[in-house]
Design a protein around this motif. Structure first.
Motif, short mmCIF file in Angstrom:
data_model
loop_
_atom_site.label_atom_id
_atom_site.label_comp_id
_atom_site.label_asym_id
_atom_site.label_seq_id
_atom_site.Cartn_x
_atom_site.Cartn_y
_atom_site.Cartn_z
N GLY A 28 0.88 -1.17 0.00
CA GLY A 28 0.00 0.00 0.00
C GLY A 28 0.92 1.22 0.00
N LEU A 29 0.33 2.36 0.27
CA LEU A 29 1.13 3.59 0.20
C LEU A 29 2.27 3.60 1.23
CD1 LEU A 29 1.21 5.90 -1.61
CD2 LEU A 29 -0.58 7.00 -0.29
N ALA A 30 1.97 3.16 2.45
CA ALA A 30 3.00 3.19 3.50
C ALA A 30 4.14 2.23 3.16
CB ALA A 30 2.38 2.83 4.85
N ILE B 60 -18.78 6.77 1.82
CA ILE B 60 -19.11 6.53 0.41
C ILE B 60 -18.18 7.39 -0.42
CG2 ILE B 60 -20.93 6.66 -1.35
CD1 ILE B 60 -22.93 6.65 1.04
N VAL B 61 -17.56 6.75 -1.41
CA VAL B 61 -16.59 7.44 -2.25
C VAL B 61 -17.08 7.39 -3.70
CG1 VAL B 61 -14.20 7.36 -3.05
CG2 VAL B 61 -14.72 6.79 -0.70
N ALA B 62 -16.98 8.51 -4.41
CA ALA B 62 -17.36 8.55 -5.84
C ALA B 62 -16.71 9.77 -6.48
CB ALA B 62 -18.88 8.63 -5.98
N ALA C 39 4.45 -7.93 -2.19
CA ALA C 39 3.25 -7.22 -2.65
C ALA C 39 2.17 -8.23 -2.99
CB ALA C 39 3.58 -6.37 -3.87
N GLY C 40 1.01 -8.11 -2.34
CA GLY C 40 -0.12 -8.98 -2.65
C GLY C 40 -0.62 -8.73 -4.06
N GLU C 41 -0.85 -7.46 -4.36
CA GLU C 41 -1.29 -7.09 -5.71
C GLU C 41 -0.75 -5.71 -6.03
OE1 GLU C 41 -4.81 -6.21 -2.95
OE2 GLU C 41 -4.08 -8.12 -3.63
N GLY D 150 5.81 -4.41 8.98
CA GLY D 150 4.40 -4.73 8.74
C GLY D 150 3.69 -3.50 8.19
N ALA D 151 3.43 -3.52 6.86
CA ALA D 151 2.70 -2.41 6.21
C ALA D 151 1.49 -3.01 5.53
CB ALA D 151 3.62 -1.72 5.21
N ASP D 152 0.90 -4.02 6.18
CA ASP D 152 -0.14 -4.81 5.53
C ASP D 152 -1.55 -4.40 5.97
OD1 ASP D 152 0.66 -5.78 8.00
OD2 ASP D 152 0.39 -7.89 7.52
C1 LIG Z 1 -12.84 6.81 2.28
C2 LIG Z 1 -11.43 7.08 2.68
C3 LIG Z 1 -10.80 8.26 2.27
C4 LIG Z 1 -9.49 8.53 2.64
N1 LIG Z 1 -8.91 9.71 2.26
C5 LIG Z 1 -7.65 9.99 2.65
C6 LIG Z 1 -7.00 11.22 2.29
O1 LIG Z 1 -7.55 12.06 1.59
N2 LIG Z 1 -5.72 11.46 2.73
C7 LIG Z 1 -5.09 10.55 3.52
O2 LIG Z 1 -3.94 10.82 3.92
N3 LIG Z 1 -5.67 9.37 3.87
C8 LIG Z 1 -6.91 9.09 3.46
N4 LIG Z 1 -7.50 7.90 3.81
C9 LIG Z 1 -6.72 6.92 4.57
C10 LIG Z 1 -5.82 6.15 3.64
O3 LIG Z 1 -6.53 5.66 2.52
C11 LIG Z 1 -5.15 4.99 4.37
O4 LIG Z 1 -4.68 5.45 5.61
C12 LIG Z 1 -3.97 4.47 3.58
O5 LIG Z 1 -4.36 4.08 2.29
C13 LIG Z 1 -3.35 3.29 4.30
O6 LIG Z 1 -2.23 2.85 3.58
P1 LIG Z 1 -1.42 1.59 4.07
O7 LIG Z 1 -0.37 1.36 3.05
O8 LIG Z 1 -1.01 1.75 5.48
O9 LIG Z 1 -2.49 0.40 4.07
P2 LIG Z 1 -3.29 -0.24 2.85
O10 LIG Z 1 -3.62 0.76 1.83
O11 LIG Z 1 -4.40 -1.00 3.47
O12 LIG Z 1 -2.26 -1.24 2.18
C14 LIG Z 1 -1.94 -2.48 2.76
C15 LIG Z 1 -1.38 -3.35 1.66
O13 LIG Z 1 -0.97 -4.59 2.23
C16 LIG Z 1 -1.40 -5.63 1.41
N5 LIG Z 1 -1.53 -6.83 2.23
C17 LIG Z 1 -2.43 -7.08 3.21
N6 LIG Z 1 -2.23 -8.29 3.74
C18 LIG Z 1 -1.16 -8.82 3.08
C19 LIG Z 1 -0.48 -10.06 3.16
N7 LIG Z 1 -0.85 -11.00 4.04
N8 LIG Z 1 0.57 -10.27 2.32
C20 LIG Z 1 0.97 -9.32 1.43
N9 LIG Z 1 0.35 -8.12 1.31
C21 LIG Z 1 -0.71 -7.89 2.14
C22 LIG Z 1 -2.71 -5.16 0.81
O14 LIG Z 1 -3.00 -5.85 -0.41
C23 LIG Z 1 -2.38 -3.68 0.56
O15 LIG Z 1 -1.77 -3.51 -0.69
C24 LIG Z 1 -8.80 7.61 3.45
C25 LIG Z 1 -9.42 6.42 3.86
C26 LIG Z 1 -10.72 6.16 3.48
C27 LIG Z 1 -11.40 4.88 3.94
#
Ligand SMILES: Cc1cc2nc3c(=O)[nH]c(=O)nc-3n(C[C@H](O)[C@H](O)[C@H](O)COP(=O)(O)OP(=O)(O)OC[C@H]3O[C@@H](n4cnc5c(N)ncnc54)[C@H](O)[C@@H]3O)c2cc1C
Length: 411
Positions: free
Chosen positions: A13-15, A195-197, A38-40, A169-171
């Motif tokens: 994901g982004l993190a 709801i997102v659109a 990367a899962g996907e 752990g960024a999962d």
């Molecule tokens: C409606 C909505 C709007 C938002 N708007 C904003 C915004 O405007 N600005 C902002 O800063 N934040 C926003 N956020 C928050 C933001 O989207 C999340 O905080 C951010 O995307 C989290 O990123 P992440 O990488 O930590 O986790 P995730 O995006 O959840 O990524 C986790 C990744 O890990 C992978 N994964 C999971 N399990 C496994 C496994 N077992 N093995 C391998 N890979 C795995 C997943 O496939 C995924 O790719 C919003 C959230 C929501 C719900």
């Protein structure tokens, strides 16, 4: 056979993707000793494709982090939308009146408060940067992990075994890494759906992020590069089925009414997606040889668009802790080193979580005197140049103690 790495990041994901791109460049670890599981991966979209459904508001501090990751220049700049001001108002106020709060980047001498960027594009930019620097991208899911003081042993969905000195752990919110490391969480269910659109509006968005607090939850219009807006409408569970049953035209009309007509008639321009809203806070982000970042460590209400920004700052802080350790020839997976990362980030993230919960419950009222007080409060802040600067700094992401990679002059 096990493949060994110094650092394995689980989750692109982004993190995770940003942490990977930072670590290969700044951690003082050989790039081929760093793997991203990367899962996907998001598919590439055509330059003239409509905006992705998932977008995020990226603060200027996060922009600095993405520049340090060498991801920012890889983005198609024409598909970013700089937002120059924010307008926040409450149910009972008329949007055109002086009630509510409007703060402008120009008030603090900045060209903008941040950018609305597409999630997929950000991810691809980070992953391209990681690979270009020699990091190892592994496609697959983690199915189990054993983590102890000697290291982490991971089993992947394709049967591959990996081991590493440090596991990141960024999962995401349902982190398996967090579970395998035995790190407990505190959760709170908002009983709301977001709801997102993508929508088109009769009036121009004016590069402004619009936010209205309603008793059923906040509604945001984020400006997009092609003149459309991305909406994030957080609604109580009770209202969600009613909105889901609306066809496109009815939904547009509900949106227009909920926004108080501030952007004129609203037309739905995409499918709709919804997300259950919870707050999750890991009680500790670290264990020996393991660190959590992003939503794996904390999930907050999206009302101020800060979740991804917090995750990017986590990535920067973790990278700095690892770089500091390798420079001193210390073990970067040692708990002492990882505690430094946790100390820098956990309080900051907890404060943000608490602020979002307070905003959510405080503004989610239509009770007369309380609503009047909130409107008065917003109007008072609106009349104070100093307080407006404080809000603008929060939006820029430059308030509080920041990782070095997120600092530096903005303009
Ligand atoms: C409606 C909505 C709007 C938002 N708007 C904003 C915004 O405007 N600005 C902002 O800063 N934040 C926003 N956020 C928050 C933001 O989207 C999340 O905080 C951010 O995307 C989290 O990123 P992440 O990488 O930590 O986790 P995730 O995006 O959840 O990524 C986790 C990744 O890990 C992978 N994964 C999971 N399990 C496994 C496994 N077992 N093995 C391998 N890979 C795995 C997943 O496939 C995924 O790719 C919003 C959230 C929501 C719900």
């Amino acid at each position: 056979m096990r493949t060994g790495y110094d650092i394995v990041i689980v989750g692109a994901g982004l993190a995770g993707a940003c942490a990977a791109a930072l670590l290969v460049r700044h951690a003082g670890v050989e790039p081929q000793r760093i793997a991203l599981l990367a899962g996907e991966l998001p598919a590439a979209s055509a330059p003239d494709a409509p905006p992705e459904l998932r977008v995020v508001a990226i603060s200027r501090a996060s922009e600095r982090v993405l520049r340090a990751a060498e991801a920012w220049p890889r983005l198609d700049q024409a598909r970013l939308c700089a937002y120059e001001r924010m307008r926040v108002w409450h149910l009972s106020a008329a949007p055109a009146s002086d009630a509510g709060l409007c703060f402008d980047a120009a008030d603090i001498g900045e060209p903008n408060l941040g950018f609305i960027a597409e999630n997929g594009a950000l991810l691809r930019a980070c992953i391209d940067s990681f690979r270009a620097a020699g990091g190892r991208l592994i496609m697959g899911h983690l199915v189990s992990a054993r983590i102890d003081a000697d290291g982490a042993r991971l089993q992947c969905s394709d049967g591959r075994d990996l081991c590493s000195h440090l596991l990141v752990g960024a999962d995401g919110a349902r982190s398996l890494v967090r579970q395998c490391a035995g790190l407990p969480v505190r959760t709170h269910d908002y009983r709301q759906l977001a709801i997102v659109a993508t929508v088109r509006s009769e009036r121009a968005h004016e590069n402004t992020a619009w936010q209205r607090f309603l008793p059923s939850g906040p509604l945001a219009f984020l400006p997009l590069f092609d003149g459309s807006c991305s909406i994030v409408w957080s609604v109580d569970e009770a209202l969600a089925p009613e909105l889901a049953a609306c066809d496109g035209a009815q939904f547009g009309a509900r949106l227009q009414a909920a926004a108080g007509g501030v952007l004129g008639a609203i037309t739905l321009a995409s499918e709709r997606a919804s997300f259950a809203l919870r707050s999750i806070a890991a009680q500790s982000y670290v264990a020996p040889r393991c660190a959590l970042i992003g939503d794996a460590a904390h999930v907050i209400h999206p009302l101020a668009g800060q979740g991804a920004n917090l995750g990017l700052l986590d990535a920067a802080a973790l990278c700095e802790a690892v770089a500091g350790a390798t420079a001193q020839r210390e073990d970067p997976g040692a708990l002492r080193v990882l505690r430094g990362y946790e100390q820098q980030r956990r309080t900051h993230n907890l404060v943000m979580d608490a602020a979002m919960s307070a905003f959510q419950s405080g503004f989610g009222t239509d009770f007369g005197p309380a609503a009047w007080l909130l409107d008065r409060g917003l109007s008072l802040v609106n009349r104070s140049a100093t307080l407006k600067r404080v809000f603008a700094r929060q939006a820029l992401g430059t308030a509080g103690e920041l990782p070095r990679l997120a600092r530096a002059r903005l303009t």
